[in-house]
Design a protein around this motif. Structure first.
Motif, mmCIF file in Angstrom:
data_model
loop_
_atom_site.group_PDB
_atom_site.id
_atom_site.type_symbol
_atom_site.label_atom_id
_atom_site.label_comp_id
_atom_site.label_asym_id
_atom_site.label_seq_id
_atom_site.Cartn_x
_atom_site.Cartn_y
_atom_site.Cartn_z
ATOM 1 N N ASP A 1 0.712 -1.301 -0.138
ATOM 2 C CA ASP A 1 -0.194 0.096 -0.089
ATOM 3 C C ASP A 1 0.688 1.239 0.052
ATOM 4 O O ASP A 1 0.814 2.016 1.055
ATOM 5 C CB ASP A 1 -0.824 0.081 1.136
ATOM 6 N N PRO A 2 1.449 1.600 -1.092
ATOM 7 C CA PRO A 2 2.386 2.743 -1.083
ATOM 8 C C PRO A 2 1.666 4.061 -0.945
ATOM 9 O O PRO A 2 1.978 5.083 -0.466
ATOM 10 C CB PRO A 2 3.023 2.783 -2.606
ATOM 11 N N ALA A 3 0.564 4.090 -1.535
ATOM 12 C CA ALA A 3 -0.539 5.192 -1.117
ATOM 13 C C ALA A 3 -0.588 5.748 0.306
ATOM 14 O O ALA A 3 -0.697 6.904 0.636
ATOM 15 C CB ALA A 3 -1.902 5.140 -1.986
ATOM 16 N N PHE A 4 -0.875 4.743 1.189
ATOM 17 C CA PHE A 4 -1.218 4.750 2.532
ATOM 18 C C PHE A 4 0.156 5.509 3.117
ATOM 19 O O PHE A 4 0.094 6.555 3.782
ATOM 20 C CB PHE A 4 -1.474 3.633 3.044
ATOM 21 N N HIS A 5 1.293 4.823 2.698
ATOM 22 C CA HIS A 5 2.753 5.429 3.297
ATOM 23 C C HIS A 5 2.934 6.726 3.056
ATOM 24 O O HIS A 5 3.599 7.504 3.447
ATOM 25 C CB HIS A 5 3.639 4.520 3.231
ATOM 26 N N ILE A 6 2.784 6.984 1.656
ATOM 27 C CA ILE A 6 2.918 8.430 1.085
ATOM 28 C C ILE A 6 1.976 9.232 1.894
ATOM 29 O O ILE A 6 2.512 10.569 2.048
ATOM 30 C CB ILE A 6 2.580 8.272 -0.458
ATOM 31 N N ALA A 7 0.821 9.160 2.025
ATOM 32 C CA ALA A 7 -0.060 10.114 2.641
ATOM 33 C C ALA A 7 0.320 10.337 4.024
ATOM 34 O O ALA A 7 0.327 11.419 4.588
ATOM 35 C CB ALA A 7 -1.499 9.481 2.407
#
Length: 384
Positions: free
Chosen positions: A183-189
């Motif tokens: 879940d790259p989007a979660f960690h970016i956010a």
């Protein structure tokens, strides 16, 4: 060689800091007092093969001399070391001599080594692994033990320990390779909300600024994470702090002392690998120009951090002095700081009144002192 202390220097290694280790080893070997010490080099190749060189009674001329001198010698296999500990299912009485008979069997050098000096930066050397080998072999060694080395190497665990000690730090987030891939989007956010831009992305288990990037936007953050994951399975992302970079050297066992603090004025945008080891242009201000109360505060915090990880021997503790409000934030604790000509650790002790040769002698003495204390430990209750 009379009553010389025989010191085994281990350098090279499999980590991304292999070349830094060679620079450190050369600097250290050039500064030993060869009237008091005989040096036995153990070079570990980037493939993890051990090579034992001939004993040195004079300093090596260059890094290449050091590398080739050990690499041309026969390999010193460690397999017999572990078989020593499994004779009939019972560990025999270990001794320095028995260990050295193994370490030096293929090197043609029969005299025992008195103390090992690991100069392996990064993984497989600074992280408790080589320290565990020396513990199993019951041989004295310079620097932090297994626990302090492992905690100091893993930036995430280190920050958790220092947080528990109540030492102020900058904000950070972390994740593993699998968590990022899932879940790259979660960690970016999460990083964007908690840390903002710019931020720094680092491998959790590496030093010398290897794999470190500054991310100014989402695209650079994604690229920085992919770059850091080349060097480790775990990544830490830290907030940017507009601050002066202050460092303190710590030396000792049960009664550690802190040096005068120093300040780094990097030649690059941040104190990266090039600024540390290549261009030699970064300014090192020793002692740092600080008010007396800040000097005492940073030295006190350095000793607290050293004790928090159960440090022994040496460490360099790095701080941010935030420009906005002059708050001190601890950045990290390094249990095996560099000893190159550009390194802060020996320079800060020199300014504190402890020259390089005396510093090396002090480290050897601390290693032998800790080993003598360990020999007092009773590992079984004979009354049972």
């Amino acid at each position: 060689m009379g009553n010389k202390i025989r010191v085994g220097i281990v350098y090279g290694g499999k980590s991304g800091e292999h070349e830094v280790s060679l620079l450190t080893a050369l600097a250290v070997m050039k500064e030993f007092d060869y009237a008091q010490y005989e040096i036995k080099p153990f070079y570990i190749t980037q493939q993890g093969e051990w090579k034992a060189g001939a004993a040195l009674n004079a300093p090596p001329e260059s890094v290449e001399t050091l590398r080739q001198g050990s690499a041309s010698s026969s390999s010193s296999s460690l397999a017999p070391l572990f078989s020593m500990l499994d004779r009939g299912g019972k560990a025999p009485e270990a001794s320095i001599r028995s260990h050295n008979e193994v370490m030096q069997a293929n090197a043609g050098h029969e005299a025992p080594i008195d103390v090992m000096f690991p100069l392996l930066h990064g993984t497989y050397g600074e992280d408790g692994t080589i320290q565990g080998l020396f513990e199993m072999a019951n041989i004295p060694y310079v620097g932090a033990g297994v626990l302090a080395s492992a905690v100091g190497m893993d930036k995430v665990m280190m920050k958790k320990v220092l947080q528990h000690e109540g030492l102020p730090q900058c904000a950070f987030r972390y994740f593993t390779r699998s968590q990022w891939q899932n879940d790259p989007a979660f960690h970016i956010a999460e990083c964007e909300v908690a840390l903002g831009y710019p931020c720094f992305v680092k491998p959790a288990n590496l030093g010398s600024s290897v794999g470190v990037s500054k991310a100014r936007n989402r695209e650079e953050l994604e690229q920085a994470v992919q770059y850091a994951l080349r060097f480790d399975r775990k990544v830490i992302v830290e907030e940017f702090v507009d601050a002066r970079e202050i460092e303190v050297a710590v030396l000792g066992n049960d009664e550690p002392e802190a040096s005068v603090p120093g300040e780094i004025a990097s030649s690059n945008e941040f104190y990266d690998y090039k600024a540390k080891y290549i261009d030699g242009k970064s300014a090192m201000i020793i002692p740092a120009e600080l008010p007396q109360e800040k000097t005492e505060a940073v030295r006190d915090m350095a000793v607290r951090a050293f004790r928090a990880v159960d440090g022994t021997g040496l460490a360099r503790v790095d701080f941010f002095l935030r420009k906005e409000d002059q708050a001190l934030l601890i950045n990290e604790l390094n249990t095996l700081p560099g000893f190159t000509p550009f390194s802060m650790y020996p320079l800060m002790w020199k300014e504190s009144g402890l020259p390089y040769k005396e510093l090396l002698a002090k480290l050897i003495g601390l290693a032998l002192e800790r080993h003598r204390e360990k020999e007092l430990i009773q590992y079984s209750d004979e009354s049972l």
